[in-house]
Design an enzyme around this catalytic site. Sequence first.
Site, PDB file in Angstrom:
ATOM      1  N   ASP B 155       0.874  -1.168   0.000  1.00 26.66           N
ATOM      2  CA  ASP B 155       0.000   0.000   0.000  1.00 26.66           C
ATOM      3  C   ASP B 155       0.910   1.217   0.000  1.00 26.66           C
ATOM      4  O   ASP B 155       1.140   1.846   1.016  1.00 26.66           O
ATOM      5  CB  ASP B 155      -0.872  -0.064   1.261  1.00 26.66           C
ATOM      6  CG  ASP B 155      -1.820   1.111   1.378  1.00 26.66           C
ATOM      7  OD1 ASP B 155      -1.748   2.036   0.534  1.00 26.66           O
ATOM      8  OD2 ASP B 155      -2.621   1.116   2.332  1.00 26.66           O
ATOM      9  N   SER B 156       1.483   1.509  -1.181  1.00 29.02           N
ATOM     10  CA  SER B 156       2.586   2.466  -1.233  1.00 29.02           C
ATOM     11  C   SER B 156       2.150   3.781  -1.832  1.00 29.02           C
ATOM     12  O   SER B 156       1.070   3.902  -2.400  1.00 29.02           O
ATOM     13  CB  SER B 156       3.708   1.889  -2.097  1.00 29.02           C
ATOM     14  OG  SER B 156       3.262   1.794  -3.426  1.00 29.02           O
ATOM     15  N   PRO B 162       9.967   8.436  -1.345  1.00 29.26           N
ATOM     16  CA  PRO B 162      10.256   7.290  -0.488  1.00 29.26           C
ATOM     17  C   PRO B 162       9.696   5.971  -0.999  1.00 29.26           C
ATOM     18  O   PRO B 162      10.136   4.904  -0.599  1.00 29.26           O
ATOM     19  CB  PRO B 162       9.628   7.657   0.854  1.00 29.26           C
ATOM     20  CG  PRO B 162       9.073   9.022   0.721  1.00 29.26           C
ATOM     21  CD  PRO B 162       9.255   9.517  -0.667  1.00 29.26           C
TER      22      PRO B 162
END
Lengths: 483, 284
Positions: B155-156, B162
Amino acid sequence: MDLFSQEKAPIYEALQKFKAMRVVPFDVPGHKRGKGNPELTEFLGEKCLAVDVNAMKPLDNLGHPVSVIKEAEELAADAFGARHAFFMVNGTTQAVQAMIMSVCKRGDKIIMPRNVHKSAINALIICGAIPVYVNPGVNKELGIPLGMSISEVKKAIAANPDAKAIFVNNPTYYGICSDLKTITELAHRHNMYVLADEAHGTHFYFGEDMPVSAMAAGADMAAVSMHKTGGSLSQSSFLLISNRLSTGHVRQIINLTQTTSGSYLLLTSLDISRRNLALEGKSIFAKVTSLANYAREEINKIGGYYAFSTELIDEDTVFDFDRTKLSVHTRAIGLAGVEVYDILRDDYDIQIEFGDIGNILAIISVGDRALALERLVSSLSEIKRLHSKDKTGMFDHEYINPEVVMAPQQAFYAGQYPVAIRDSAGYISGEFVMAYPPGIPILAPGERITKEIIDYIVFAKAKGSFLTGTEDMYVENIRIVEE
Amino acid sequence: MELWYTEEHTDNVRFSIKVDEHLYTGQSEFQRIDVFKAKEFGTFFTLDGLMMVTEKDEFIYHDMIVHVPMATNPKIKNVLVIGAGDGGTVRELTRYATIEKIDMVEIDRMVVDVCRRYLPQTACKLDDPRVQLFFEDGLKFVRSKENTYDLIIVDSTDPFGPGEGLFTKEFYGNCYKALKEDGILVNQHESPYYESYAKSMQRAHKRIKEFFPICRVYQAHIPTYPSGHWLFGFASKKYDPLTDIDERAWNSLGLQTKYYNTEIHKGCFALPNYVKELLVRAGE
């Protein structure tokens, strides 16, 4: 170093002032601040093209500096602890050649380890000096050449008391340092100059707890690749000298081969990078070292790989080690360094500096981030999981001690003819063969070709090394010297 | 006075929400974090100015990223969640009594702290005893795991900043290694519509396909994400979400969901032709 004055960047400031003057150009370069080449201006940016200008009164002249370049050189000299610093725009290659040509004439001897960069041997071809090679130690397990031991240097001095100079890598590509201080003392006692190739040693001048820099060790000249780890633009470099050499003489030698259209992009990048390192170098290189140490620890945890460091130090051929270098031995997972190098680039979009037969080298510098290092470590872990092989049959020899039959210049200009490399054993090579990078010659002009060397070339080629040096672009044939 | 939040979905397209109140702004080690309150979407938070979660439509994303794999294999016990600092994914997972362990790896502790304070709607289950939080790089965390998880949910954020390491070949390869032999990988898969998002989506698909024998893409409609048309990736060593879905088992759990149902499950894998084409071309 006077920190207060280090905040100045004279070339950069002069260029800014110059831009504001909106001078109408009827001089070179012909793109006239980019207007004549809109595509290039779109690509590189107007700001960049606007300062791609020629030498002129407010901007000084690199070949004969009297104002802002002179001032910038003085600041750089102070930052590096040198008597004088020359701004170099033809690469560290030119700096290395200027060092040798400043102290050696045709027929003069120069003591050097054989694992020098090709630029050093090229200088011998140009000026006709004769190399006296000192065998660098070899780490058999890693297959890498090391530094020069003091006993070997002493032997070379005793056998060649008439040598003019000793040439030292500080450090080698792999981060290995010789005992530069003792070598310098020995050399000076025998009236020889000490020339340091610090293409990979910029940070020694600014970081804490680093191997000794050439100027601090008392060496006479140093070629420092600011662009490699210091943040300036490619091809920009410093040549440093100490008290035993005349600035005017060295400048003359530099001007023999230096462009008369020195790039202000390169010059200002040196100026700004010097200021940055002088003011922030300690913290920058503390971070670089800690990133490299972290990566080493993580890579060694994967198993199979060996990211080596200060444990190699033996007070002899490995007098010191540059911990910012991330060199990793790969042979134990059954892959040549150059194979790992290729997989990283082709499958993982990661470009490292080089891979040789047994090792890879990643450069960690002023521009690195922890997140990018995680990618490198994780990719290495995956490469081991997906590609590791049985390591038998891997070539385990990197450094081959050459038999020098004639001076490089003599061999280079002698009558030559080509033969197939595989049939060339026993002949004298008329040209270079090297893997690039690292650009350390496997064969140099004037050296006897042996079966061992041919085997090495064939193996390196089969593993995908990028071989260069011969006239034959495919490195199938080699030109040999008529005997 | 009018205050508007604007995200540039492309260089030429903007998406704006009228803001009532700017509740929080802060800079973490990794990114800038902002929380706003708006009439239309309730409280929402952004990272480096990009929309992450709104109170109003977060249910769609979190339903779809959790219930699709859970209905495919109801026996999932051990889950790794990467990213997901808002807690919404963990909240949905904790609704399954059969899940024994949830490791959540979020690189930025500050995101979790801010969400706990301003978005209790999603962060409410982060203290569930089965949940263990790790504040580190997901790529690093997964590297050391082998044959450990039944499900990994990525779940990026988008693949710059980042989140960049979570769209790479080395990441998917390490996920493969960290999964058990019947493991499932579900990931936030960007959008097919605007070109730059479509490129990221293709790259991710190509990378995942290199490791997993079963590799499918499903879609949902998420109003606050660029173009509103959003994709998820489903990759597995064993289960096919279309043929292995255990409808009766999932429905018998009696979970109340606002978006997901087993009909949607079967339908969401049906993709528009241009998306199918993009996926086929991803391998080229």
